[in-house]
Motif scaffolding. Sequence first.
Motif, PDB file in Angstrom:
ATOM      1  N   GLN A   8       0.864  -1.107   0.111  1.00 16.49           N
ATOM      2  CA  GLN A   8       0.100  -0.090   0.061  1.00 16.49           C
ATOM      3  C   GLN A   8       1.074   1.254   0.077  1.00 16.49           C
ATOM      4  N   GLU A  11      -2.861   5.593   1.355  1.00 17.52           N
ATOM      5  CA  GLU A  11      -4.309   5.324   1.867  1.00 17.52           C
ATOM      6  C   GLU A  11      -4.920   6.487   2.419  1.00 17.52           C
ATOM      7  N   THR A  13      -9.095   8.639   3.479  1.00 16.89           N
ATOM      8  CA  THR A  13     -10.564   8.547   3.227  1.00 16.89           C
ATOM      9  C   THR A  13     -10.753  10.115   2.885  1.00 16.89           C
ATOM     10  N   TYR A  51     -19.674   2.509 -11.299  1.00 16.76           N
ATOM     11  CA  TYR A  51     -19.696   2.775  -9.739  1.00 16.76           C
ATOM     12  C   TYR A  51     -20.244   4.032  -9.309  1.00 16.76           C
ATOM     13  N   ARG A  60     -13.003   5.382   0.730  1.00 18.57           N
ATOM     14  CA  ARG A  60     -11.547   5.006   1.218  1.00 18.57           C
ATOM     15  C   ARG A  60     -11.187   4.601  -0.037  1.00 18.57           C
ATOM     16  N   PHE A  95     -12.283  -4.689  -2.072  1.00 18.95           N
ATOM     17  CA  PHE A  95     -12.634  -3.339  -2.669  1.00 18.95           C
ATOM     18  C   PHE A  95     -13.910  -3.349  -3.775  1.00 18.95           C
ATOM     19  N   ASP A  96     -14.508  -2.195  -3.838  1.00 21.86           N
ATOM     20  CA  ASP A  96     -15.499  -2.216  -4.611  1.00 21.86           C
ATOM     21  C   ASP A  96     -15.193  -1.998  -6.184  1.00 21.86           C
ATOM     22  N   TYR A  97     -14.298  -0.861  -6.094  1.00 26.94           N
ATOM     23  CA  TYR A  97     -14.005  -0.388  -7.566  1.00 26.94           C
ATOM     24  C   TYR A  97     -12.360  -0.356  -7.578  1.00 26.94           C
ATOM     25  N   VAL A  98     -11.710  -0.982  -8.679  1.00 28.21           N
ATOM     26  CA  VAL A  98     -10.480  -1.417  -9.040  1.00 28.21           C
ATOM     27  C   VAL A  98      -9.897  -0.989 -10.372  1.00 28.21           C
ATOM     28  N   LEU A 146      -7.698   1.195  -5.684  1.00 30.20           N
ATOM     29  CA  LEU A 146      -8.793   0.494  -5.151  1.00 30.20           C
ATOM     30  C   LEU A 146      -9.794   1.524  -4.200  1.00 30.20           C
ATOM     31  N   ILE A 147     -11.039   1.294  -4.365  1.00 30.79           N
ATOM     32  CA  ILE A 147     -12.110   2.049  -3.689  1.00 30.79           C
ATOM     33  C   ILE A 147     -12.931   1.300  -3.009  1.00 30.79           C
ATOM     34  N   LYS A 148     -13.381   1.863  -1.773  1.00 26.49           N
ATOM     35  CA  LYS A 148     -14.594   1.513  -1.235  1.00 26.49           C
ATOM     36  C   LYS A 148     -15.051   2.379  -0.451  1.00 26.49           C
TER      37      LYS A 148
END
Length: 149
Positions: A8, A11, A13, A51, A60, A95-98, A146-148
């Motif tokens: 990482q 990172e 938010t 998304y 995040r 994560f939801d979006y990569v 990577l997004i969540k």
Amino acid sequence: MNTSTDAQLFEDTFHIENIDSSKYDRVSRLAGRSTTGSEVSMTLDINSQIYPVAVNDTLRVVLASTLSLDGTKDDSKGWRDVGAGEGETTLADLFDYVCHGKIYKFEEGNDGMNIKVYISFGGLLMAIDGPYKKLTPLRVDYTYLLIKK
């Protein structure tokens, strides 16, 4: 399940303050500020059809050098092949979006304390502006976004 902090690079938010969807049908430009007090701002083009994001959402955001949870490089594989068919859990599963892209440019701020980092994810652009210390791990190289929510 521990993720490697070595992989990482960044990172934070972000609170989404503005969304501009006027230029393209499926792409929105998000503008957000860090909620962690690190004085980082972000502008990000995102595929809003895949998304959707709304003003006041909190995201995040992680930039990582690899999707492997143990931090091992995945240079010998294509980015789509990491963990595929092996039943292996990767960072992408969390994560939801990569996206996969390249950090391609740095600009120093006027005060010498901030830098601005530019990243392209196949034409979807990202700019992160913040303290040099927070963005030091970033360098011209390939990266994963990577997004969540």
